[in-house]
Each structure stands twice: as C-alpha cells, then as structure tokens.
Scaffold this active site. Structure first.
Site, short mmCIF file in Angstrom:
data_model
loop_
_atom_site.label_atom_id
_atom_site.label_comp_id
_atom_site.label_asym_id
_atom_site.label_seq_id
_atom_site.Cartn_x
_atom_site.Cartn_y
_atom_site.Cartn_z
N ASN A 147 43.02 2.11 68.96
CA ASN A 147 42.98 2.26 67.51
C ASN A 147 41.61 1.78 67.03
O ASN A 147 41.36 0.58 66.96
CB ASN A 147 44.09 1.44 66.85
N THR A 179 43.32 7.02 68.88
CA THR A 179 44.17 7.51 67.79
C THR A 179 43.29 7.84 66.58
O THR A 179 42.24 7.23 66.37
CB THR A 179 45.23 6.47 67.40
N SER A 204 44.56 -2.65 70.20
CA SER A 204 44.88 -2.66 68.78
C SER A 204 45.45 -4.02 68.40
O SER A 204 45.44 -4.96 69.19
CB SER A 204 45.94 -1.59 68.50
N ASP A 206 49.28 -5.35 66.44
CA ASP A 206 50.69 -5.09 66.78
C ASP A 206 51.21 -3.78 66.21
O ASP A 206 52.31 -3.36 66.55
CB ASP A 206 51.54 -6.26 66.28
N GLY A 239 46.47 -10.12 64.28
CA GLY A 239 47.46 -11.09 64.75
C GLY A 239 47.61 -11.11 66.26
O GLY A 239 47.64 -12.16 66.89
N ARG A 301 41.86 -7.71 55.19
CA ARG A 301 41.82 -7.68 56.66
C ARG A 301 40.47 -8.11 57.21
O ARG A 301 40.38 -8.54 58.36
CB ARG A 301 42.18 -6.28 57.17
N ARG A 307 43.45 -14.41 56.53
CA ARG A 307 44.03 -13.82 55.32
C ARG A 307 45.48 -14.27 55.14
O ARG A 307 45.96 -14.41 54.01
CB ARG A 307 43.94 -12.30 55.38
N GLU A 474 54.66 -4.28 59.73
CA GLU A 474 54.60 -3.03 58.99
C GLU A 474 55.55 -3.09 57.80
O GLU A 474 56.66 -3.62 57.90
CB GLU A 474 54.97 -1.85 59.90
#
Length: 506
Positions: A147, A179, A204, A206, A239, A301, A307, A474
């Site tokens: 990613n 991706t 990436s 998670d 994370g 981010r 953050r 998400e």
C-alpha cells in the site's frame, strides 16, 4: 531463539570446537585453509585462524548481499540462518546480519570445501537447515501487497530496502503487487489462488490485512482459504498492531526475518454483523473515546502514532460519554480465572496449523452461532444499559500499537475475545493514570478495570445521531452491531506458534 548475531569471538569457542566430548563429529566440518564449522546448541560456531594481514578478509557487496570470502571466529544464531547451499567445491551460508539496533541485512559466508569433508557435507547442511528452521516452512511462496499510501507513504521504499533482500536470500518465491485504491486488496483477496501461495504479506498498516481477510471471506470456499493462506504484514503504517502482536517489533527487516521463520498459527477471527452485512475482524472493535481518538484524527496521519495520543487527550478534557445498550456472552469474568487460563494456554505445546490448512476443504464461512444483530438477544447473555460509558473496547489481540499492551490476557486461538468497559465519569486524572498503566503493563490489575472474556457481544448506541465505531481501525456505520468469535478460523505466521509477543497478565 535469539536474533542477536555476534561477530565477536567467544572466549570458549576455540576450546569448544576442539573438544570431541561436546560435538558429534558429523556436526563439525573443516573448510578452506583454517576454518572449522560446528553446530552448537543454538548457534553455528565458526572458528577461523585469520592471517594477520587484514586484506585476507574481504567483504564484497553484490545484488544487496554482503559476501565474505573468509571470516574471523564468530557465532551465528540458528534463527539468523537464511539458506545453506553446497556444490562440489564450495559452501555458501546466507544469514541475517545485525547492522544496527533491530536493523538486519542479509550477508553471505563462502568457503572452499576440502576433499576429505565431501562425504558428510550434504548431511551437515541438512542438519543445519533443520536447526535453522525447526517447524517453520522453508522457501515460502509469498504474495506481497504494497500500500504506497499507508502511514507516511514509505511502504515501497521500506520493502525494497529492508525486506526484499531478506526474502531473496532465504529463497522465498515472491509475487508482488502495489494496491491502487481503497478496497483493492478486497478484490485481490477474493480472486487469489490459495493453492499458489503460502502467505499474503501486507506492506502497510492494519488496513490492508483487514481488506485481504474480508476478500478471502467472500470466496465460496472461505473457510478453506482462511485456514490455508496465512495473513501477515510488514510494518509500514501508523499502528502496525498485527506486526507487534506476531513479532514484537516495528523493524521491517526483523519482521521480514520473522516471516521467513514464522510458524503457521491458528488465529481466531470475529464476525461483525450489522444490517445485512457480515465482515471479519482480526484485531479489535471499539466504541467511545478510543474509536474517536483513532478515526476522528484520520486527518492527522502525518503525526504517525502520536495522533492517537493527541485525540485521546482532547476528548478526555471534554469528559464525553457514550450511551449504549450492551449484551455479551460471558465465558470468564474473574481476573484470577483469566490469569489461570492464560498460564495454562501458555504452557501447553503449540498445535501448529499444517501446510494446506487442515480439514476445511470447500467450506464457506461458518454459520453464526448467535445469529445477527437483528435477532433476539440470546437468553443466556448478560445485559447492561448505561449512559456513562467512556469506552468499550474488545480485542482479539494483545497489542493495539507500539507500547499499547491493552489486552495482556488475549490469546491467538482460545476462542474468546477480551472486552473492557470503562466508565466515562471516573475523572480526568484517573483516566490518564489508566492509560499510563497500559504502557507500564499494569492496566489489567487496576480495580476499576473490568475485563471479561466473551465469545460474542452486541452493542446498540443510544441518544446519538452519529459517531464512530471502529473495526480493526476501519470505520463502520454508526448503528447496532453484533460480534461473534470463530476459533482458529484464520491463519497467521508467528514467532511462538501460539502466543502474542506481549507481556501477559501474570
């Protein structure tokens, strides 16, 4: 096994290699002019008499690998051995060499084989590889997904610099794809040939593993796909909880080594039912201050993991609460019982998932034992209605991000998730001390913290028009949802084969 590789000669190394009582002669070979190689208890022991002229030892870099024509005495942990090859005249040993703290790079030792040792070199090489890999699968076939937008946008460079050389040195077969948009990995997971690969490696945060799992869940043979194909990640996001839990580090090169040596581990997954949808979760679900601190700071981010801390403090000052109705199927709610369960699980022998996935051939997702969020709450579930909750957090894994060991009693395959509910009116200072206790490993033992091990639960937000609900980081719609755990439905690659790399509750 340790991943520390020393280039210093052990003070007892020379004596050990010449002591026939300590070694089976089949595990000792002589190579080159003055080099002896022996298989020790947990390391390859190299004893070399090197010419005083420093020019005798030459380091040459070729195709990302450091090649040493001869080397001084040293010990290389078996865990660091990547590949061993022997021809009629040469022996090549590739290993992960420590350059800086938690920064590894593949290196190669090459030796000329002596004629008198030729008869036992083949068995010596195989024994070294057995010690190096143990129960881990060699030459893994990896589907690598990058990613390029995750975290701070460095995933492509991190993979190329720190992971690709390690995978190549270990003889892994790589199929790489970048991706291009959100949800791309769902499509890739749904259409992947599960017989062509051993693991999917997500470069990436998670979010990509979450997409891959839910892509696999859409296959007609979802259960077969999820047990056959291991899901793992290289930490390239904010994370990186999956990497922290499975490998205990945020170092891309060290995680690459851990994937190479990773053991196929059954992994609990959870079904999230909401309206007419059903999705899978591997990490956590949150409602309240933690969900808002994560999802409500998505525009920050660029700050990395900081953050989350910023978002938490802003919301803590406001002392916001989140009314809801909760019901859960409790399996354990006493901390003493949870600790005893953790210790019993920790001390048993790992049951590794076999290559091929087991007996799930052709099966779709398992049926929902407790129904969906639209069904009646099962009669044996405990129910709570509250206007003052500050946070509800349920986890399949122990570590949520660096230094956040939120669920220390969590286990990969015990068929339960850990659920914590925290009152939002306990006060700012107490809330701050509780979050500090997470970093110190004391959170589990705080009296105000109620920990339940549950196999399912339902949450219904009340008196709020909109808000945040997080599943594996998400955002999902702000409406009632139900969660049910599926023991061992997924597969991961871990260091231990049955535990997370976290401080336990004991």
């Amino acid at each position: 096994m340790s991943t520390e590789s020393s280039t210093q000669k052990s003070p007892l190394l020379a004596d050990t290699l010449t002591d026939s009582d300590n070694f089976n002669s089949n595990f000792v070979i002589k190579v080159g002019k003055n080099v002896t190689l022996a298989l020790g208890a947990d390391a390859l022991l190299i004893h070399a008499i090197v010419d005083a002229d420093p020019k005798v030892v030459k380091n040459i870099q070729c195709c990302g690998l450091w090649t040493t024509e001869s080397s001084p005495s040293q010990e290389i942990p078996f865990y660091n051995i990547l590949a061993v090859e022997a021809s009629e005249s040469t022996l090549s040993i590739k290993y992960a060499k420590l350059l800086l703290k938690e920064d590894y790079s593949p290196s190669t030792l090459q030796y000329i084989l002596n004629g008198g040792e030729a008869t036992k070199v083949e068995s010596w090489v195989e024994r070294l590889l057995e010690l190096a890999y143990g129960d881990a699968q060699r030459n893994k076939r990896l589907r690598v997904l990058i990613n390029p937008y995750g975290g701070k946008g460095y995933a492509t460079d991190l993979y190329a610099q720190y992971a690709a050389p390690m995978f190549e040195a270990a003889g892994c077969k790589i199929d790489l794809e970048t991706t291009t948009h959100s949800g791309h990995a769902i499509d890739l997971g749904e259409n992947i040939d599960v017989d062509a690969y051993d693991a999917v490696v997500c470069c990436s945060g998670d979010g990509l593993p979450y997409e891959v799992l839910n892509g696999l869940a859409k296959k007609p043979n979802a259960s077969e796909a999820l047990t056959k194909l291991a899901i793992t990640m290289l930490p390239c996001g904010s994370g990186n909880a999956l990497a922290w839990n499975l490998y205990g580090t945020n170092s891309v090169s060290l995680v690459a080594l851990a994937i190479i040596k990773g053991l196929r581990t059954p992994l609990d997954l959870a079904s999230i039912s909401q309206g007419n949808t059903r999705t899978l979760s591997f990490l956590s679900q949150s409602y309240g201050i933690i969900a808002e601190s994560d999802l409500g700071t998505d525009h920050l981010r660029w700050m990395g993991a900081a953050r989350f801390t910023y978002g938490f403090l802003v919301r803590l000052i406001a002392q916001k609460t989140y009314p809801c109705d909760v019901a859960f199927k409790v399996e354990m709610d006493q901390k003493k019982d949870i600790k005893e369960h953790y210790l019993a699980y920790k001390n048993k022998k790992p049951e590794l998932r076999p290559v091929g996935g087991g007996d799930q051939v052709g099966k779709g997702l398992p049926p929902l034992k407790y129904g969906t969020v639209d069904d009646e709450v099962p009669s044996d579930w405990e129910k709570v209605s509250t206007d003052t909750i500050g946070n509800l957090y349920a986890g399949n894994m122990a570590i949520m991000s660096a230094d956040v060991n939120f669920f220390p009693a969590s286990l990969p395959g015990d068929g339960m998730m850990d659920l914590v509910m925290i009152d939002g009116t306990i006060g700012r200072m107490k809330s701050l001390s509780m979050m500090t206790a997470v970093e110190k490993g004391q959170f589990f033992d705080i009296p105000e913290v109620e920990v339940r091990k549950v196999s399912g639960y339902r949450l219904i937000p009340r008196n709020q028009g909109d808000g945040y609900i997080s599943v594996d980081g998400e955002r999902i719609p702000f409406s009632p949802f139900q969660v049910e755990i599926h023991q061992g439905l997924g597969t991961a690659l871990s260091k231990s084969g049955h535990l997370y790399e976290a401080r336990g509750p004991c």
